[in-house]
Design an enzyme around this catalytic site. Sequence first.
Site, short mmCIF file in Angstrom:
data_model
loop_
_atom_site.label_atom_id
_atom_site.label_comp_id
_atom_site.label_asym_id
_atom_site.label_seq_id
_atom_site.Cartn_x
_atom_site.Cartn_y
_atom_site.Cartn_z
N GLU A 70 23.58 -25.75 -28.73
CA GLU A 70 22.87 -25.75 -30.02
C GLU A 70 22.50 -24.32 -30.38
OE1 GLU A 70 19.50 -28.40 -30.23
OE2 GLU A 70 19.07 -27.86 -32.31
N ASN A 124 18.48 -30.62 -33.56
CA ASN A 124 17.62 -30.54 -34.74
C ASN A 124 18.10 -29.44 -35.70
OD1 ASN A 124 16.10 -32.52 -33.52
ND2 ASN A 124 14.56 -31.12 -32.72
N ASN A 144 21.97 -36.12 -36.57
CA ASN A 144 21.28 -35.99 -35.29
C ASN A 144 19.89 -36.59 -35.38
OD1 ASN A 144 20.75 -34.66 -32.56
ND2 ASN A 144 19.12 -33.77 -33.78
N GLU A 145 19.55 -37.49 -34.46
CA GLU A 145 18.19 -38.04 -34.32
C GLU A 145 17.54 -38.33 -35.67
OE1 GLU A 145 15.85 -35.63 -31.60
OE2 GLU A 145 17.01 -36.37 -29.90
N TYR A 159 15.17 -37.67 -22.40
CA TYR A 159 14.76 -36.53 -21.57
C TYR A 159 13.73 -37.02 -20.56
CZ TYR A 159 17.22 -33.55 -24.88
OH TYR A 159 18.20 -32.96 -25.65
N GLU A 165 22.69 -36.59 -25.56
CA GLU A 165 21.67 -35.63 -25.11
C GLU A 165 20.92 -36.26 -23.94
OE1 GLU A 165 18.93 -33.76 -27.84
OE2 GLU A 165 20.44 -33.72 -29.42
N GLN A 207 21.01 -28.72 -22.30
CA GLN A 207 22.13 -28.11 -22.96
C GLN A 207 22.92 -27.33 -21.91
OE1 GLN A 207 20.82 -26.22 -26.64
NE2 GLN A 207 19.77 -28.06 -27.32
O1 AHR Z 1 18.06 -30.50 -26.98
C1 AHR Z 1 16.87 -30.12 -27.61
C2 AHR Z 1 16.52 -30.99 -28.81
O2 AHR Z 1 16.21 -32.28 -28.35
C3 AHR Z 1 17.62 -31.25 -29.81
O3 AHR Z 1 17.68 -30.24 -30.78
C4 AHR Z 1 17.18 -32.53 -30.45
O4 AHR Z 1 18.26 -33.29 -30.93
C5 AHR Z 1 16.39 -33.24 -29.38
O5 AHR Z 1 15.17 -33.68 -29.83
#
Ligand code: AHR
Length: 508
Positions: free
Chosen positions: A27, A72, A172-173, A244, A292, A352
């Site tokens: 990103e 994002n 995205n999201e 995450y 992700e 990432q």
């Molecule tokens: O990977 C970091 C961020 O996590 C990304 O930009 C977003 O898609 C997610 O919230």
Amino acid sequence: MSKAKIMLEKEMKTGTVDKRLFSSFVEHLGRCVYTGLYEPGHMTADSDGFRGDVMESVRELDIPLIRYPGGNFVSGYRWEDGVGPVSARPKRLDLAWRTLENNAVGINEFAKWCKNVDAEIMMALNLGTRGIESALDLLEYCNHPSGSFMSDLRVGHGVKEPHNIKIWCLGNEMDGTWQMGHKTAREYGRLAAETGRAMKMYDPALELVACGSSGPNMPTFAEWEAETLDEAYDIVDYLSLHQYFANRNNDTSAYLACSLETDRFIKTVISVCDYIKAKKRGKKDIMLSFDEWNCWFHNENSDKETMEKHPWSVAPRLLEDTYTFEDALVVGCTLITFLKNANRLKIACLAQLINVIAPIVTEPGGGIFRQSIFYPFMHVSKYGRGTVLFPVISSSKYDCKDFCDVPFLEAIGVWNEEHGELVLFAVNRDINSSMTISCDIKSFGDYEAAWHIALESDDLKATNTLDKPDTILPVNKSGTFAGENGVYEVTIAKASWNVICFKPAKIL
Ligand code: AHR
């Protein structure tokens, strides 16, 4: 010492591993691109400004596909800013990360870098501040050979061959209120369907990923998936998952159990996809793209401070989590969980790749090191390709804050028939005791235990750093097997990651 058993039966196949399970994500965030993969003037940089030491480390991970350019970031991105003469490219405010984007790297530079590391691009589209038209323009710019306005623009920018990008993320999201252009599921589902429909008018073979929820704890989770697919089922091929992991309460046993939540998340999303398939009398299965995932929590406060108190700089230090040994175990458990679901989970992107919550860390003008999480990812990418075998496991269990009956042994077997290798990936979640595993591989005839590598540490919080890059390194444990006639015993250390390989006796 505890005891566990695993039986790997040749005929009990649960799925074929798609190599795209070992994908990653770049990103425009922090130092992932600038002073990460791109640093003109660095002593290892090539004539395009790409760091040679970074490319070497990325190649070790054998990554087939890289999601780009966000995240994002993409929801406010104008892709046209990143093409054409670099000196004419505008500087823009990236509102997602309160960062100044100078656009020195755009799609053409990134595509060239991907070629160098032998990866394909998974392109994310801005469905936040933009929509169908800019998506179609980007598709034409990237994929059409020549003879149209956008393709000739690319040729005019010195890139004769089209990029031929096959996989596209429709935003995205979009369920997150932090996302520029956040939408309700109905609004998003309609836009995703119409963008995708137009893209497939150009090329029906494109593979399209619709946004699922940003995580299983989102208030709209499951309803979001159902409404989005209700609109877009006919058009899209994949639904995305993001997750995450964090050990905010410093409770390692609970942290190591988080892959159970991931397994439940995946299975729930599959159920929703199948519900919509049934509702629509559909023929195709929607596949999953876990585009992700990683551990992310170490620097939350300092990241907030950097963005609030020092906004609008180029490539600030953001999300530069230093990973511990226990994070590597969580990454190992997650990869095992992905393999278990390989029949429906086809793509997964470690988020990432460089500097930003990443396995690879660089210093501007300086060196590079591999974080703890680099190793389980590398092992599964290297040895986890083939057929996943149904895990018949018996292991003692424990209870923790969020889960009861967590098996101490997390494991899966992958058979690579072509290489004649049966590989067992195993994590011992027991932080106090080692474990002896009895592995029954009788159905493989003359296969014998060949080698065992492991990641072990007495310090769950140990880290690799630029000064001490080798604190956490895989060790060779081969020669520690007992047994014969298809049943082998191997002892794995407390809180450890293990890769155990069996091969036909004649090859040994
Ligand atoms: O990977 C970091 C961020 O996590 C990304 O930009 C977003 O898609 C997610 O919230």
